[in-house]
Scaffold this motif. Structure first.
Motif, PDB file in Angstrom:
ATOM      1  N   ARG A 188     -10.061  16.558  -3.282  1.00  0.00           N
ATOM      2  CA  ARG A 188      -9.071  15.895  -2.427  1.00  0.00           C
ATOM      3  C   ARG A 188      -9.723  14.994  -1.381  1.00  0.00           C
ATOM      4  O   ARG A 188      -9.296  13.853  -1.183  1.00  0.00           O
ATOM      5  N   GLU A 189     -10.734  15.517  -0.719  1.00  0.00           N
ATOM      6  CA  GLU A 189     -11.359  14.739   0.355  1.00  0.00           C
ATOM      7  C   GLU A 189     -12.009  13.469  -0.189  1.00  0.00           C
ATOM      8  O   GLU A 189     -11.883  12.386   0.396  1.00  0.00           O
ATOM      9  N   MET A 246      -8.228   0.580   0.077  1.00  0.00           N
ATOM     10  CA  MET A 246      -7.216  -0.081   0.922  1.00  0.00           C
ATOM     11  C   MET A 246      -7.877  -1.076   1.867  1.00  0.00           C
ATOM     12  O   MET A 246      -7.435  -2.224   2.003  1.00  0.00           O
ATOM     13  N   LEU A 247      -8.931  -0.620   2.507  1.00  0.00           N
ATOM     14  CA  LEU A 247      -9.629  -1.483   3.475  1.00  0.00           C
ATOM     15  C   LEU A 247     -10.227  -2.700   2.778  1.00  0.00           C
ATOM     16  O   LEU A 247     -10.148  -3.822   3.292  1.00  0.00           O
ATOM     17  N   GLU A 275      -0.097   3.983  -2.666  1.00  0.00           N
ATOM     18  CA  GLU A 275      -1.140   4.873  -2.148  1.00  0.00           C
ATOM     19  C   GLU A 275      -1.112   6.260  -2.802  1.00  0.00           C
ATOM     20  O   GLU A 275      -2.170   6.829  -3.077  1.00  0.00           O
ATOM     21  N   ALA A 276       0.074   6.793  -3.042  1.00  0.00           N
ATOM     22  CA  ALA A 276       0.140   8.148  -3.605  1.00  0.00           C
ATOM     23  C   ALA A 276      -0.407   8.171  -5.040  1.00  0.00           C
ATOM     24  O   ALA A 276      -1.165   9.068  -5.413  1.00  0.00           O
ATOM     25  N   ARG A 277      -0.025   7.168  -5.823  1.00  0.00           N
ATOM     26  CA  ARG A 277      -0.549   7.105  -7.194  1.00  0.00           C
ATOM     27  C   ARG A 277      -2.055   6.883  -7.188  1.00  0.00           C
ATOM     28  O   ARG A 277      -2.781   7.480  -7.989  1.00  0.00           O
ATOM     29  N   VAL A 303      -9.581   6.185  -1.720  1.00  0.00           N
ATOM     30  CA  VAL A 303      -8.357   5.379  -1.550  1.00  0.00           C
ATOM     31  C   VAL A 303      -8.413   4.605  -0.236  1.00  0.00           C
ATOM     32  O   VAL A 303      -8.068   3.420  -0.181  1.00  0.00           O
ATOM     33  N   GLN A 304      -8.867   5.257   0.818  1.00  0.00           N
ATOM     34  CA  GLN A 304      -8.978   4.562   2.106  1.00  0.00           C
ATOM     35  C   GLN A 304      -9.925   3.365   1.995  1.00  0.00           C
ATOM     36  O   GLN A 304      -9.636   2.283   2.507  1.00  0.00           O
ATOM     37  N   PHE A 329      -4.086   7.778  -4.939  1.00  0.00           N
ATOM     38  CA  PHE A 329      -4.709   9.039  -4.542  1.00  0.00           C
ATOM     39  C   PHE A 329      -4.788  10.007  -5.728  1.00  0.00           C
ATOM     40  O   PHE A 329      -5.825  10.627  -5.978  1.00  0.00           O
ATOM     41  N   ARG A 330      -3.696  10.118  -6.475  1.00  0.00           N
ATOM     42  CA  ARG A 330      -3.696  11.031  -7.617  1.00  0.00           C
ATOM     43  C   ARG A 330      -4.693  10.581  -8.684  1.00  0.00           C
ATOM     44  O   ARG A 330      -5.366  11.404  -9.300  1.00  0.00           O
ATOM     45  N   LEU A 348       0.831  -1.210   0.000  1.00  0.00           N
ATOM     46  CA  LEU A 348       0.000   0.000   0.000  1.00  0.00           C
ATOM     47  C   LEU A 348       0.865   1.259   0.000  1.00  0.00           C
ATOM     48  O   LEU A 348       0.528   2.249  -0.662  1.00  0.00           O
ATOM     49  N   ALA A 349       1.963   1.215   0.725  1.00  0.00           N
ATOM     50  CA  ALA A 349       2.851   2.382   0.755  1.00  0.00           C
ATOM     51  C   ALA A 349       3.392   2.686  -0.638  1.00  0.00           C
ATOM     52  O   ALA A 349       3.578   3.849  -1.001  1.00  0.00           O
ATOM     53  N   LEU A 389      -9.329  10.985  -1.069  1.00  0.00           N
ATOM     54  CA  LEU A 389      -8.784  10.313   0.123  1.00  0.00           C
ATOM     55  C   LEU A 389      -9.751   9.239   0.625  1.00  0.00           C
ATOM     56  O   LEU A 389      -9.337   8.133   0.994  1.00  0.00           O
ATOM     57  N   ASP A 390     -11.026   9.553   0.640  1.00  0.00           N
ATOM     58  CA  ASP A 390     -12.018   8.569   1.088  1.00  0.00           C
ATOM     59  C   ASP A 390     -12.014   7.337   0.186  1.00  0.00           C
ATOM     60  O   ASP A 390     -12.101   6.204   0.659  1.00  0.00           O
TER      61      ASP A 390
END
Lengths: 178, 104
Positions: free
Chosen positions: A29-30, A40-41, A15-17, A36-37, A19-20, A11-12, A33-34
């Motif tokens: 942005r918000e 991940m989960l 995650e940035a890609r 991507v989170q 997110f983009r 994930l590390a 982020l939601d």
């Protein structure tokens, strides 16, 4: 290395890609982020026991699915907002009010000359979502055509078409910055 | 030309990753830590042991009372202990006789 540590390392690295990617799709942005989170989960809860080699394709498939869900919700929300705004707006027949703002699609009028990246972001954001995602997954994330098609849940020929169209539009939009 | 453009785009996108703001990075790291941590034990069934006793009591109360039919001989003995009415004794005699016929 434990499964949790391997998952965390995976994930590390992504995650940035991710997110983009989500940010390009949502322009928020918000929400990105939601999304991507959530992706991940979902990967951790449902697919952590799968072969690690499959995680990338699964993760981007989940991400695409979450973005699609967001777009559906957004579409409904916007339609409702438009409906109520239309019902309340006395200037709704004013042609100037109806004129679309195309500034986002014209980076040469929005960003300073030579700022290739700013122009690229504006041009990418202006792409239709499918073209945008096909382009980013193929070019940036490095997924092959089959994996991209699996992530986008479409045919391989569609991926090729989306990619070619996206590249052509970007070429036209970024002509100014060459 | 497209190859050159693709390369430039890839580099620009990679470069943009390094410019994510600190808050975004922090939130992504928090989301990652949350996802990679083992899930907490589910509390979905916590109520099951506590609910067992009340459920058992309710089941016992609602269970159909399937008591066996009274044994006529026992009834007769009960009657004989009292001041027995001769007619009642005769009734019981008949009852016993019928019961004997049925069982034979």
């Amino acid at each position: 290395m434990t499964e949790g540590a391997r998952l965390s390392a995976f994930l590390a690295a992504h995650e940035a890609r991710a997110f983009r990617l989500a940010q390009f799709a949502t322009r928020n942005r918000e929400d990105a982020l939601d999304i991507v989170q959530d992706a991940m989960l979902s990967l951790a809860r449902n697919y952590a026991d799968r072969d690690e080699a499959t995680w990338r394709a699964l993760f981007y498939r989940i991400l695409e699915s979450r973005i699609r869900d967001w777009q559906r919700r957004s579409w409904v929300r916007n339609r409702l907002r438009q409906f109520f705004a239309h019902a309340e707006d006395p200037d709704r027949d004013d042609p100037l009010e109806q004129q679309a703002d195309t500034s986002a699609a014209q980076p040469d009028t929005q960003v300073a000359a030579g700022e290739f990246r700013a122009g690229l972001e504006a041009a990418l954001s202006a792409l239709p979502w499918r073209q945008q995602q096909a382009f980013l997954l193929r070019l940036w994330e490095g997924l092959d055509i089959r994996a991209t098609a699996a992530a986008m849940q479409c045919s391989e020929s569609s991926v090729k078409t989306h990619y070619a169209r996206a590249l052509e539009k970007l070429r036209q939009a970024l002509e100014y910055h060459r | 030309m497209s190859d050159d453009l693709e390369t430039r785009i890839r580099h620009a996108l990679e470069h943009s990753l390094h410019e994510l703001d600190a808050d975004t990075r922090r939130r992504l790291a928090a989301a990652r830590a949350h996802a990679a941590s083992p899930p907490a034990p589910s509390l979905r069934w916590w109520w099951l042991p506590a609910a067992t006793l009340p459920l058992a009591l309710i089941a016992i109360m609602l269970w159909p009372q399937a008591s066996p039919p009274p044994d006529p001989s026992l009834l007769l003995e009960t009657v004989l202990e009292e001041d027995a009415d001769p007619d009642l004794l005769l009734t019981f005699d008949l009852l016993l006789a019928e019961d004997a016929d049925e069982t034979s």
